[in-house]
Design an enzyme around this catalytic site. Sequence first.
Site, short mmCIF file in Angstrom:
data_model
loop_
_atom_site.label_atom_id
_atom_site.label_comp_id
_atom_site.label_asym_id
_atom_site.label_seq_id
_atom_site.Cartn_x
_atom_site.Cartn_y
_atom_site.Cartn_z
N GLU A 135 46.06 40.90 46.51
CA GLU A 135 47.49 40.62 46.71
C GLU A 135 47.71 39.26 47.37
OE1 GLU A 135 51.43 42.43 49.01
OE2 GLU A 135 49.78 43.77 48.48
N ARG A 136 46.81 38.86 48.27
CA ARG A 136 46.97 37.56 48.94
C ARG A 136 46.91 36.43 47.91
NH1 ARG A 136 43.78 33.66 51.95
NH2 ARG A 136 41.91 34.57 51.01
N GLY B 5 43.06 26.08 40.98
CA GLY B 5 43.36 27.29 40.26
C GLY B 5 42.89 28.53 41.02
N ASN C 77 39.72 45.05 51.65
CA ASN C 77 40.28 44.43 52.85
C ASN C 77 39.35 44.57 54.04
OD1 ASN C 77 43.03 43.31 52.27
ND2 ASN C 77 43.34 45.37 51.47
#
Length: 295
Positions: free
Chosen positions: A92-93, A70, A126
């Site tokens: 986002e990844r 998960g 990031n």
Amino acid sequence: MNEDPTKKRLGRGLAALIGEMDKPSAPATPAVRADGTVPIELVSPNPRNPRRSFGEDDLVDLAQSIREHGVVQPVVVRPVQGTDRFEIIAGERRWRASQRAGLVTIPVIVREVNDRTALELAIIENVQRADLNPVEEAAGYQQLIDEHGYTQADLGQVIGKSRSHVANTLRLLKLPNVIRDMLVDGVLSAGHARTLVTAEDPAWLAKRIVEEGLSVRQAEALAQMPASERNEAPVAKQRVPVEKDPDTRALEKLLSDVSGLNVSINHKEKGGGGEVRIHYKTLDQLDALCRRLQH
């Protein structure tokens, strides 16, 4: 001059901010269920996210992990005004990999933030995760400078980097696109690219750096040469690292354990023999090693 409270808050790092985001708050929208998940089709990426490249192999591996375990860390999102949709602030990844894994819903943390804070958080996350290539990092810094009036010193404080790191990263934006593409692809390192910023014919130099496997120091020397002398400069010999056999690695570990220092053993390719290198960081470590050898 009054200090910008947003910048001061961001200076504490992403972990503290995400911690604040995790604190309970009144539900902002009925689309968020009590368990903190939303339909994955209602989540969209941030079009201003500085990260543009997502490695295919990396996404495949993460998708497989998500199928088995998960999504361990929720995606941080913000509501899109006037709709039931959400825009990603950080993660986002994970969202992309969750789509590949076939997830119908995704865990989220929903917070109301403006465009500026969303951009700041995207860049900070990031950078701290080292997920950006050098060109994306530089573009993110430039975006904060252009759109929100940051100075290089401000950026250094916010992201936890030195001002010189920020300045050197921004210099990469002066390079031609062909070299930026090499940085994005990982063919050329940021250290090599910085030597080309003020050089004549940087594209030719970049090609030679890659083909000959030049070190950063060799690249600097080549870039400083007059253009008329570069073709005559000797070609650097590439050193191919030799894979050490299990016995050598075991002996290195034994000596490291006994000495308490990092020990490396290198055999000569011809004629037998070799060398043993013992790496120390302080004079106290060297003194302790000498006393041990004397006894």
